[in-house]
Design an enzyme around this catalytic site. Structure first.
Site, PDB file in Angstrom:
ATOM      1  N   LYS A 149      94.153  41.135  51.362  1.00  0.00           N
ATOM      2  CA  LYS A 149      93.631  40.638  52.639  1.00  0.00           C
ATOM      3  C   LYS A 149      94.495  39.459  53.088  1.00  0.00           C
ATOM      4  O   LYS A 149      94.484  38.392  52.492  1.00  0.00           O
ATOM      5  CB  LYS A 149      92.175  40.194  52.498  1.00  0.00           C
ATOM      6  CG  LYS A 149      91.608  39.481  53.736  1.00  0.00           C
ATOM      7  CD  LYS A 149      91.680  40.358  54.979  1.00  0.00           C
ATOM      8  CE  LYS A 149      90.981  39.705  56.176  1.00  0.00           C
ATOM      9  NZ  LYS A 149      91.758  38.570  56.727  1.00  0.00           N
ATOM     10  N   GLU A 208      91.350  29.898  43.077  1.00  0.00           N
ATOM     11  CA  GLU A 208      92.085  28.636  43.192  1.00  0.00           C
ATOM     12  C   GLU A 208      91.572  27.986  44.458  1.00  0.00           C
ATOM     13  O   GLU A 208      91.784  28.485  45.565  1.00  0.00           O
ATOM     14  CB  GLU A 208      93.597  28.908  43.257  1.00  0.00           C
ATOM     15  CG  GLU A 208      94.440  27.681  42.963  1.00  0.00           C
ATOM     16  CD  GLU A 208      94.860  26.934  44.216  1.00  0.00           C
ATOM     17  OE1 GLU A 208      94.252  25.872  44.483  1.00  0.00           O
ATOM     18  OE2 GLU A 208      95.759  27.391  44.916  1.00  0.00           O
ATOM     19  N   CYS A 224      97.834  23.007  48.562  1.00  0.00           N
ATOM     20  CA  CYS A 224      96.722  22.702  47.678  1.00  0.00           C
ATOM     21  C   CYS A 224      97.069  21.587  46.708  1.00  0.00           C
ATOM     22  O   CYS A 224      96.182  20.874  46.228  1.00  0.00           O
ATOM     23  CB  CYS A 224      96.283  23.952  46.927  1.00  0.00           C
ATOM     24  SG  CYS A 224      97.560  24.704  45.916  1.00  0.00           S
ATOM     25  N   GLU A 246      88.257  16.804  51.155  1.00  0.00           N
ATOM     26  CA  GLU A 246      89.562  17.435  51.323  1.00  0.00           C
ATOM     27  C   GLU A 246      89.892  17.534  52.808  1.00  0.00           C
ATOM     28  O   GLU A 246      89.114  18.067  53.590  1.00  0.00           O
ATOM     29  CB  GLU A 246      89.574  18.828  50.693  1.00  0.00           C
ATOM     30  CG  GLU A 246      90.951  19.472  50.749  1.00  0.00           C
ATOM     31  CD  GLU A 246      90.998  20.830  50.079  1.00  0.00           C
ATOM     32  OE1 GLU A 246      92.028  21.154  49.465  1.00  0.00           O
ATOM     33  OE2 GLU A 246      90.003  21.569  50.168  1.00  0.00           O
TER      34      GLU A 246
END
Length: 462
Positions: A155, A228, A262, A362
């Site tokens: 995807k 993750e 990340c 974040e």
């Protein structure tokens, strides 16, 4: 159809891809299930040859891939070229495992009996990939999945589907059998149930919110999940650090790819005795960052990847201001008229306290929050005071401090005098706490998620 817009100028449509339906997703799973029977039985050396040929094709057409990345994602051409190269490296690295030991022989206490451990693929893998590294993240998953004999339903992120289709085309050209890799393009809100209906395993890179949804959805079906997730990566600068080196490293770690990594550094803890000197160096280095379109050779930081994300980053900055944080550099959109239609945010340095939301939430953009500590123990306390645990770094000239930090840092990756980012294809990668699942990516441990173990005993004499 889905429109893909250029983040450097959102008025420009750079691609259109199909918005696939749930029925089309189900058909893709059927093709992947059929293809699995042949691919799992293929000689591993033949599977490796496909990956190696694909790596060669990616390198030969690297500039084409890099331009697609820039136009879809917004990163600079230099950053995109690195991503393309690393993608080829992933395929080559995992191709090499075809010539490595695959299983083992074990002693058996029963007379005349030989016991072996066999490694098998798990089946059809759903790989859900993000928009920030839309080529290298699929490669990180496809390499181990394919060499182990799995088939993959990939995807692609709706913001960056073209580069996934480009890579899949090169794999097919390299000899990957039809059906082994299916690329799904479409709106997740419309096809999520179909995507999660029948995989044997799901590997996901993305937000904690989606990761939690996947855990809840898959738990009752014994579908293995690799995730993750988010990070709030920290760098600690001790009083004995080389401040020039630290400043240069930190600016790259925080603002490369506009902070949309990340492993980007988003928290900075500085010993109070050197904080003013380091902040001065950081301010000067940030002033030298050139914000602009990724295809402009003068640009050193491109736009964020899409408008809604840009707006979210700006909201984080505004909230920090309201909470009393002090903006040291940046803090808004660039004023240049030429950038008015792009998803730009200035590289931003903000002084905060650990109680403020910017220290904990974040942001995933070009925003570096800085606070001070008094000594090593205080710095470690602040570094570990987070829900996340992906990557951490310390800057010091003391081997004692370096090794103590490696031991006590609650993070899956720990660096000394290096950025929190930059981990290579053969380095095991994955976080602690809310930053991910127990399954590592990359390196030899990256194969474990995509394989299952079968123990076989044979009595050959009686």
């Amino acid at each position: 159809m889905l429109e893909v817009r250029d983040p450097a100028d959102v008025r420009s449509v750079v691609a259109e891809v199909p918005a696939m339906t749930a029925a089309e997703v189900a058909a893709a799973y059927d093709r992947a299930r059929t293809a699995f029977e042949g691919w799992r039985r293929a000689n591993p050396l033949d599977r490796a040859a496909v990956l190696a040929r694909a790596a060669d094709l990616i390198r030969a057409r690297a500039e084409d891939g890099a331009v697609i990345l820039v136009r879809e994602n917004g990163k600079t051409l230099a950053e995109a070229r690195v991503e393309v190269t690393k993608t080829a490296d992933f395929l080559d690295y995992y191709a090499s495992f075809a010539r490595q030991p695959w299983g083992e022989l074990l002693s058996d206490a029963r007379p005349g009996t030989s016991t072996s451990v066999r490694v098998e693929p798990v089946g059809v893998v759903l790989a859900i990939c993000p928009w920030n590294d839309p080529l290298i993240t699929p490669a990180r998953k496809l390499g181990p999945a394919l060499i182990a004999g799995n088939t993959v339903v990939l995807k692609a992120a709706s913001q960056t589907p073209g580069i996934a289709l480009w890579a899949a085309g090169l794999l097919l050209e390299a000899g990957l059998p039809e059906g082994v890799l299916q690329v799904i393009t479409g709106r997740s809100s419309e096809i999520s149930d179909a995507l999660l209906a029948s995989p044997d395993a799901v590997t996901f890179t993305g937000s904690n919110e989606v990761g939690a949804l996947l855990r809840r959805t898959l738990a009752s079906r014994s579908v293995r999940l690799q995730a993750e997730l988010g990070g709030k990566n920290v760098s600690v600068v001790l009083k004995d650090a080389d401040l020039d080196m630290a400043a240069a490293t930190l600016v790259s770690a925080a603002f490369a790819q506009a902070g949309q990594r990340c492993t980007a550094t988003s928290r900075l803890i500085v010993d109070a005795s050197v904080a003013a000197a380091l902040v001065s160096r950081l301010r000067d280095a940030i002033a030298g960052i050139v914000v602009g379109p990724g295809l402009d050779p003068a640009t050193t930081m491109g736009p964020l990847s899409y408008a809604a994300h840009r707006d979210g980053v700006l909201e984080h900055i505004e909230r920090a201001r309201k909470e009393g944080a002090a903006v040291i550099a940046g803090g808004g959109r660039p004023s240049a008229a030429a950038l008015a239609h792009g998803c730009y945010v200035e590289p931003t340095l903000i002084s905060v306290t650990p109680e403020q939301s910017l220290w904990r939430d974040e942001v995933f953009g070009p925003v570096l929050a800085v606070t001070t500590a008094t000594g090593f123990d205080d710095a470690v306390r602040l570094a570990n005071d987070t829900a996340y645990g992906l990557s951490a770094a310390v800057f010091t000239t003391s081997l004692t401090s370096a090794n103590k930090f490696i031991e006590v840092a609650e993070a899956g990756q720990v660096a000394v005098n290096l950025p929190t980012a930059g981990w290579d294809v053969h380095h095991p990668f994955g976080g602690f706490r809310e930053s991910g699942s127990a399954f590592k990516e990359q390196g030899a441990p990256g194969l474990r998620f995509y394989t299952r173990i079968k123990t076989a005993a044979v009595r050959f004499a009686w």
